[in-house]
Design a protein around this motif. Structure first.
Motif, PDB file in Angstrom:
ATOM      1  N   LYS A  80       0.818  -1.212   0.000  1.00 54.53           N
ATOM      2  CA  LYS A  80       0.000   0.000   0.000  1.00 54.53           C
ATOM      3  C   LYS A  80       0.852   1.262   0.000  1.00 54.53           C
ATOM      4  O   LYS A  80       0.364   2.354  -0.270  1.00 54.53           O
ATOM      5  N   ASN A  81       2.150   1.109   0.342  1.00 55.16           N
ATOM      6  CA  ASN A  81       3.057   2.246   0.343  1.00 55.16           C
ATOM      7  C   ASN A  81       4.498   1.744   0.393  1.00 55.16           C
ATOM      8  O   ASN A  81       4.742   0.543   0.510  1.00 55.16           O
ATOM      9  N   ILE A  82       5.389   2.687   0.275  1.00 57.78           N
ATOM     10  CA  ILE A  82       6.821   2.411   0.429  1.00 57.78           C
ATOM     11  C   ILE A  82       7.286   3.138   1.676  1.00 57.78           C
ATOM     12  O   ILE A  82       6.951   4.308   1.880  1.00 57.78           O
ATOM     13  N   ILE A  83       8.046   2.448   2.483  1.00 54.76           N
ATOM     14  CA  ILE A  83       8.767   3.100   3.571  1.00 54.76           C
ATOM     15  C   ILE A  83      10.206   3.164   3.107  1.00 54.76           C
ATOM     16  O   ILE A  83      10.854   2.134   2.930  1.00 54.76           O
ATOM     17  N   LEU A  84      10.689   4.362   2.873  1.00 56.39           N
ATOM     18  CA  LEU A  84      12.061   4.556   2.403  1.00 56.39           C
ATOM     19  C   LEU A  84      12.914   4.993   3.583  1.00 56.39           C
ATOM     20  O   LEU A  84      12.617   6.002   4.227  1.00 56.39           O
ATOM     21  N   VAL A  85      13.952   4.237   3.873  1.00 60.80           N
ATOM     22  CA  VAL A  85      14.914   4.623   4.900  1.00 60.80           C
ATOM     23  C   VAL A  85      16.014   5.396   4.183  1.00 60.80           C
ATOM     24  O   VAL A  85      16.683   4.860   3.300  1.00 60.80           O
ATOM     25  N   LEU A  86      16.173   6.672   4.565  1.00 58.59           N
ATOM     26  CA  LEU A  86      17.119   7.542   3.880  1.00 58.59           C
ATOM     27  C   LEU A  86      18.045   8.190   4.908  1.00 58.59           C
ATOM     28  O   LEU A  86      17.585   8.946   5.762  1.00 58.59           O
ATOM     29  N   SER A  87      19.318   7.857   4.819  1.00 56.20           N
ATOM     30  CA  SER A  87      20.295   8.375   5.777  1.00 56.20           C
ATOM     31  C   SER A  87      21.553   8.838   5.061  1.00 56.20           C
ATOM     32  O   SER A  87      21.677   8.687   3.841  1.00 56.20           O
ATOM     33  N   SER A  88      22.477   9.334   5.837  1.00 53.79           N
ATOM     34  CA  SER A  88      23.736   9.828   5.274  1.00 53.79           C
ATOM     35  C   SER A  88      24.561   8.720   4.623  1.00 53.79           C
ATOM     36  O   SER A  88      25.436   9.005   3.804  1.00 53.79           O
ATOM     37  N   ILE A  89      24.286   7.458   4.919  1.00 59.58           N
ATOM     38  CA  ILE A  89      25.057   6.355   4.329  1.00 59.58           C
ATOM     39  C   ILE A  89      24.355   5.715   3.128  1.00 59.58           C
ATOM     40  O   ILE A  89      24.908   4.826   2.493  1.00 59.58           O
ATOM     41  N   THR A  90      23.137   6.159   2.831  1.00 64.59           N
ATOM     42  CA  THR A  90      22.382   5.581   1.717  1.00 64.59           C
ATOM     43  C   THR A  90      23.131   5.801   0.404  1.00 64.59           C
ATOM     44  O   THR A  90      23.634   6.888   0.144  1.00 64.59           O
ATOM     45  N   LYS A  91      23.170   4.753  -0.397  1.00 64.19           N
ATOM     46  CA  LYS A  91      23.811   4.829  -1.712  1.00 64.19           C
ATOM     47  C   LYS A  91      22.781   4.485  -2.793  1.00 64.19           C
ATOM     48  O   LYS A  91      21.817   3.775  -2.556  1.00 64.19           O
ATOM     49  N   ASN A  92      23.012   4.982  -3.973  1.00 65.19           N
ATOM     50  CA  ASN A  92      22.118   4.834  -5.110  1.00 65.19           C
ATOM     51  C   ASN A  92      22.314   3.458  -5.757  1.00 65.19           C
ATOM     52  O   ASN A  92      22.808   3.342  -6.865  1.00 65.19           O
TER      53      ASN A  92
END
Length: 187
Positions: A80-92
């Protein structure tokens, strides 16, 4: 049409990924995902339904096109949705790009963004809107930054009661989504 009741959690881990690998378990984004699972295990009323548990697990040795990508799509199809965890270590990473592209641009899923680096509403926004330090994190995932205006996005600090409230908010569920815009808790 599939029953879309899951929360698809998108998070960065270095590849190749192995949940049993201690390195993955110490990655901030993966720890955040595991904490959501732990909150649910400890409290059945916590509104997190893990879409990753809805089909067969995948292994990094699996073929991307034949196995991994279709499983990601299947999980997103049932969410029903996306939970995106976004931090300073997140990479593409390839997986994050695919999850965001398919989830937003194909399935139209709203996104609840959890920021593990920030624990207070005032860390995310001021009276003038979302803070630059948060917007700068969007540049870590250009596909998200460039697609987020298509769906409702909710930018949430790393605090259990605020995450619970966001997960319960029907404006961030695909069948009842509010207007496409960037939302945050006012201070």
């Amino acid at each position: 049409m599939p029953y879309r009741n899951g929360n698809y959690c998108a998070f960065y881990v270095s590849e190749p990924f192995s949940e049993s690998n201690l390195g993955a378990s110490s990655t901030k984004d993966f720890v955040t995902y595991n904490l959501l699972r732990a909150w649910k295990a400890a409290d059945s009323t916590f509104p997190f339904i893990d879409s990753h548990e809805k089909n067969y697990n995948v292994r990094d040795g699996s073929d991307w096109e034949k196995t991994l990508k279709p499983r990601l799509h299947q999980r997103l199809d049932n969410s029903k949705n996306i939970i995106l965890v976004l931090s300073s270590i997140t990479k593409n990473s390839r997986a994050l790009r695919e999850e965001i592209d398919y989830g937003i641009n194909t399935k139209g899923l709203p996104v609840i963004v959890i920021y593990p680096d920030y624990s207070e509403k005032s860390d995310i926004a001021s009276a003038n809107g979302i803070k630059k330090q948060v917007k700068d994190l969007w540049d870590l995932l250009p596909k998200f930054r460039d697609s987020m205006s298509s769906v409702a996005t909710f930018h949430v600090p790393y605090k259990k009661n605020l995450i619970r409230s966001a997960l319960n908010d029907t404006d961030f569920m695909v069948n009842t989504m509010g207007k496409a815009s960037a939302y945050y808790y006012s201070i």
